[in-house]
Design a protein around this motif. Structure first.
Motif, PDB file in Angstrom:
ATOM      1  N   ASP A  37       0.931  -1.151   0.076  1.00  0.00           N
ATOM      2  CA  ASP A  37      -0.084  -0.141  -0.015  1.00  0.00           C
ATOM      3  C   ASP A  37       0.706   0.960  -0.108  1.00  0.00           C
ATOM      4  OD1 ASP A  37      -1.985   1.690   0.276  1.00  0.00           O
ATOM      5  OD2 ASP A  37      -2.413   1.257   2.471  1.00  0.00           O
ATOM      6  N   TRP A  38       1.360   1.536  -1.175  1.00  0.00           N
ATOM      7  CA  TRP A  38       2.524   2.542  -1.064  1.00  0.00           C
ATOM      8  C   TRP A  38       2.535   3.362  -2.618  1.00  0.00           C
ATOM      9  CZ3 TRP A  38       8.414   0.527  -2.047  1.00  0.00           C
ATOM     10  CH2 TRP A  38       9.393   1.755  -1.790  1.00  0.00           C
ATOM     11  N   THR A  39       2.524   4.495  -2.374  1.00  0.00           N
ATOM     12  CA  THR A  39       2.366   5.538  -3.471  1.00  0.00           C
ATOM     13  C   THR A  39       3.616   6.368  -3.271  1.00  0.00           C
ATOM     14  OG1 THR A  39      -0.062   5.302  -3.250  1.00  0.00           O
ATOM     15  CG2 THR A  39       1.005   7.069  -4.745  1.00  0.00           C
ATOM     16  N   ILE A  40       4.470   6.506  -4.528  1.00  0.00           N
ATOM     17  CA  ILE A  40       5.370   7.428  -4.388  1.00  0.00           C
ATOM     18  C   ILE A  40       5.104   8.649  -5.505  1.00  0.00           C
ATOM     19  CG2 ILE A  40       7.275   5.980  -3.625  1.00  0.00           C
ATOM     20  CD1 ILE A  40       8.254   5.426  -6.608  1.00  0.00           C
ATOM     21  N   GLN A  41       5.824   9.692  -4.856  1.00  0.00           N
ATOM     22  CA  GLN A  41       5.774  10.606  -6.071  1.00  0.00           C
ATOM     23  C   GLN A  41       6.691  10.966  -6.864  1.00  0.00           C
ATOM     24  OE1 GLN A  41       2.482  12.019  -4.886  1.00  0.00           O
ATOM     25  NE2 GLN A  41       3.441  13.585  -5.944  1.00  0.00           N
ATOM     26  N   ALA A  42       6.628  10.518  -8.185  1.00  0.00           N
ATOM     27  CA  ALA A  42       7.455  10.609  -9.394  1.00  0.00           C
ATOM     28  C   ALA A  42       7.399  11.825 -10.180  1.00  0.00           C
ATOM     29  CB  ALA A  42       7.083   9.515 -10.387  1.00  0.00           C
ATOM     30  N   GLY A  43       7.996  12.860  -9.541  1.00  0.00           N
ATOM     31  CA  GLY A  43       7.803  14.375  -9.906  1.00  0.00           C
ATOM     32  C   GLY A  43       6.512  14.918  -9.301  1.00  0.00           C
ATOM     33  N   GLU A  44       5.736  15.090 -10.218  1.00  0.00           N
ATOM     34  CA  GLU A  44       4.408  15.642  -9.920  1.00  0.00           C
ATOM     35  C   GLU A  44       3.301  14.516  -9.795  1.00  0.00           C
ATOM     36  OE1 GLU A  44       3.201  19.402 -10.161  1.00  0.00           O
ATOM     37  OE2 GLU A  44       5.392  19.039  -9.099  1.00  0.00           O
ATOM     38  N   ILE A  45       3.661  13.550 -10.371  1.00  0.00           N
ATOM     39  CA  ILE A  45       2.695  12.266 -10.559  1.00  0.00           C
ATOM     40  C   ILE A  45       2.798  11.282  -9.543  1.00  0.00           C
ATOM     41  CG2 ILE A  45       1.920  10.485 -12.232  1.00  0.00           C
ATOM     42  CD1 ILE A  45       3.924  12.123 -14.359  1.00  0.00           C
ATOM     43  N   PRO A  46       1.744  10.922  -8.860  1.00  0.00           N
ATOM     44  CA  PRO A  46       1.905   9.817  -7.592  1.00  0.00           C
ATOM     45  C   PRO A  46       1.706   8.599  -8.627  1.00  0.00           C
ATOM     46  CG  PRO A  46      -0.412  10.807  -7.847  1.00  0.00           C
ATOM     47  CD  PRO A  46       0.443  11.638  -8.857  1.00  0.00           C
ATOM     48  N   VAL A  47       2.652   7.697  -7.885  1.00  0.00           N
ATOM     49  CA  VAL A  47       2.707   6.235  -8.570  1.00  0.00           C
ATOM     50  C   VAL A  47       2.401   5.327  -7.499  1.00  0.00           C
ATOM     51  CG1 VAL A  47       4.063   4.423  -9.632  1.00  0.00           C
ATOM     52  CG2 VAL A  47       4.541   7.059 -10.188  1.00  0.00           C
ATOM     53  N   ASP A  48       1.042   4.481  -7.684  1.00  0.00           N
ATOM     54  CA  ASP A  48       0.932   3.542  -6.753  1.00  0.00           C
ATOM     55  C   ASP A  48       1.521   2.241  -7.307  1.00  0.00           C
ATOM     56  OD1 ASP A  48      -0.164   1.443  -5.606  1.00  0.00           O
ATOM     57  OD2 ASP A  48      -2.413   1.610  -6.767  1.00  0.00           O
ATOM     58  N   ILE A  49       2.837   1.885  -6.120  1.00  0.00           N
ATOM     59  CA  ILE A  49       3.634   0.702  -6.460  1.00  0.00           C
ATOM     60  C   ILE A  49       2.849  -0.427  -6.812  1.00  0.00           C
ATOM     61  CG2 ILE A  49       5.447  -0.687  -5.617  1.00  0.00           C
ATOM     62  CD1 ILE A  49       6.208   2.391  -6.315  1.00  0.00           C
ATOM     63  N   GLN A  50       1.730  -0.545  -6.253  1.00  0.00           N
ATOM     64  CA  GLN A  50       1.115  -2.136  -6.221  1.00  0.00           C
ATOM     65  C   GLN A  50       0.179  -2.290  -7.662  1.00  0.00           C
ATOM     66  OE1 GLN A  50       1.243  -5.239  -4.212  1.00  0.00           O
ATOM     67  NE2 GLN A  50       0.495  -5.923  -6.050  1.00  0.00           N
TER      68      GLN A  50
END
Lengths: 280, 263
Positions: free
Chosen positions: A217-230
């Motif tokens: 349950d992990w979301t990272i910020q790639a620049g402006e865009i949130p990326v839901d890892i799963q």
């Protein structure tokens, strides 16, 4: 190392006492129906109902396997992962006891057990949790809501007539069916055990994908865009990737000689760390 | 209130056992409501509260091992507070929520904690010590009784608010972490099973089963049927292969028969 040696024995074991007389009678089977009520008595996340399943067939196994080594092998084998619907378990008991009685190969028994438990779990959920319970509960609730004491009484009687009726019926039906199937499949026990293993492994593959709940349950910020890892990364590579990898990793560690207890410790650490980091 | 709280705790303990062992379903709100009503001296209200709560929990069923909010504690505390505070049971069940959640957390703890115990059972199995296995199998119901007793007793005896404070002392990261670990743990069970069952010749069938669920979301029954179909194909094909090999080693006429079979 110790651990794996034991298991090699379990895989290649030959039954020492091969006398396949009918030793179980109706009374024995009924006794094991009562024992089946404690199927979930040692429920845990690693083996689920494995301990209770073993408990449920102990009187039969003791009567069948007079040889201590045979009994020990059978017990160790049945202690493995087991999970099914608790109302349909007696059917599996019946089939497996008939096979044990006939001294079938351990490989065959194992394969059939695994092949039965998965599907019966799904069928049981649909029949009992999604059908019998809502119907009996719903009718009883309409009586109870008027303050009628017949509500709970009717519920218990109706529910348990079906419940216990099925338990006893399925035990004897399963046992009879197991006995018949054995006489049909007499030729080539090797081929039968191969077939049982194929079905068994197919079902285990399905269980790995459906029973293990390992998601990030992990979301990272790639620049402006949130990326839901799963959702956007792992599932895109392959759904069920993490459960598969974790199972393979555990398998590899077992082959390396690590004890299952160490694996439990490792899993708890993973769970706590994931929870503290907020990524699981 | 002590007597009532003790009796309610006692019933919750028995119902807690029944939820996992026995499964006579005396633990459902429809039954529990009536019993709590009897204990608190208002059977009629108990019956009605039980009916409402039964319907609340009708949709929440344990599917494939996933546990909904605890039905026993929800039914027991919900009914008790509906009667004690003279509230609508659908509202009173709100009081029960923290306790139903706490009960679920403790069940998670027990189910995680019993994993290592399996290896004690393994040892008994190895020694063919069936009494040892029997004894260990009686342990969990006793624990369940004790925990359900305490969780039901607290709010009745101390009042909901104070009891909720006690129950909330369970650290959330720990409970959450253990429940995550519990979710992963079947992997160990499967790894042990594979350790016994797996041979490379069977790897394709494992892959088929896995893909059918991971990508296809097929129910296990469907996959078992596919497994049986493959096994049957394999079973009869083995027969043919053997016949052919036998045929080749005999005379050339059999070769012709092989061709005609192929067409």
């Amino acid at each position: 190392m110790e651990y794996n040696k034991e298991n090699e024995e379990l895989i290649n074991n030959d039954i020492q006492d091969t006398s396949n007389d009918k030793v179980l009678n109706k009374k024995d089977l009924n006794k094991m129906v009562w024992r089946s009520l404690l199927l979930q008595s040692s429920f845990n996340y690693e083996r689920m109902q494995g301990g209770g399943w073993t408990y449920s067939i102990i009187p039969g196994l003791k009567k069948i396997h007079k040889n201590k080594k045979d009994l020990s092998n059978a017990l160790q084998d049945h202690m493995q992962f087991f999970n099914t619907h608790p109302f349909l378990i007696t059917f599996i008991q019946g089939v497996i006891l008939a096979m044990e009685e006939n001294k079938e190969k351990r490989e065959t028994i194992r394969g059939i057990k695994v092949a039965l438990m998965g599907p019966l779990g799904g069928i049981g959920d649909a029949l009992f949790w999604l059908t019998l319970l809502p119907i009996t509960g719903g009718i009883a609730a309409s009586l109870s809501s008027e303050g009628n004491v017949a509500g709970p009484l009717l519920f218990l009687i109706a529910f348990n007539i079906v419940h216990f009726g099925l338990r006893f019926f399925l035990m004897h039906y399963g046992y009879g069916m197991g006995t018949k199937a054995i006489s049909m499949l007499k030729e080539g026990t090797k081929k039968v055990s191969r077939a049982a293993s194929i079905v068994g492994l197919t079902v285990v593959g399905a269980l790995v994908a459906s029973y293990i709940n390992l998601r990030l349950d992990w979301t990272i910020q790639a620049g402006e865009i949130p990326v839901d890892i799963q959702g956007e990364v792992i599932d895109a590579i392959m759904p069920g990737l993490l459960p598969l990898l974790y199972t393979v990793f555990c398998y590899w560690l077992l082959k390396k000689g690590k004890s299952p207890l160490a694996l439990i410790g490792m899993t708890i650490v993973v769970g706590l760390a994931g929870s503290l980091l907020g990524i699981m | 209130m002590l007597m009532e709280a003790l009796l309610i705790g006692l019933w919750a303990g028995i119902a807690g056992i029944d939820q996992f062992n026995g499964l006579t379903h005396i633990h459902r709100p429809i039954v529990t409501g009536a019993i709590i009503g009897l204990i608190l001296g208002d059977l009629k209200l108990g019956l009605m509260a039980g009916a409402t709560l039964e319907l609340v929990w009708a949709g929440m069923v344990p599917l494939a091992g996933a546990q909904p909010p605890n039905v026993v504690i929800g039914g027991v505390i919900g009914t008790a507070f509906a009667i004690l505070t003279n509230q609508d049971p659908a509202v009173a069940v709100g009081v029960a929520v923290p306790f139903a959640v706490a009960a679920q957390a403790i069940i998670t703890l027990i189910f995680t904690g019993f994993s290592p115990l399996m290896h004690k059972m393994d040892e008994h199995a190895k020694q063919a010590n069936t009494d040892g296995i029997d004894r260990l199998n009686y342990l969990q119901p006793i624990l369940l009784f004790a925990f359900f007793f305490i969780i039901a007793f607290l709010p009745i005896f101390f009042g909901a608010e104070q009891a909720a404070n006690i129950v909330n002392m369970l650290p959330e990261w720990l409970i959450n972490g253990l429940s995550v670990a519990g979710g992963i743990m079947p992997a160990i069970g499967f790894a042990m099973l594979l350790n016994i069952m797996f041979k490379w010749v069977y790897a394709p069938f494992f892959a088929i089963g896995f893909v059918a669920v991971a990508y296809g979301n097929l129910p296990i029954l469907a996959i078992a049927i596919v497994g049986v179909a493959i096994a049957a194909y394999d079973y009869f094909n083995q027969n043919n292969t053997k016949l052919k090999v036998a045929g080749h080693s005999n005379v050339s006429i059999d070769d012709e028969e092989d061709y005609s079979d192929g067409i």
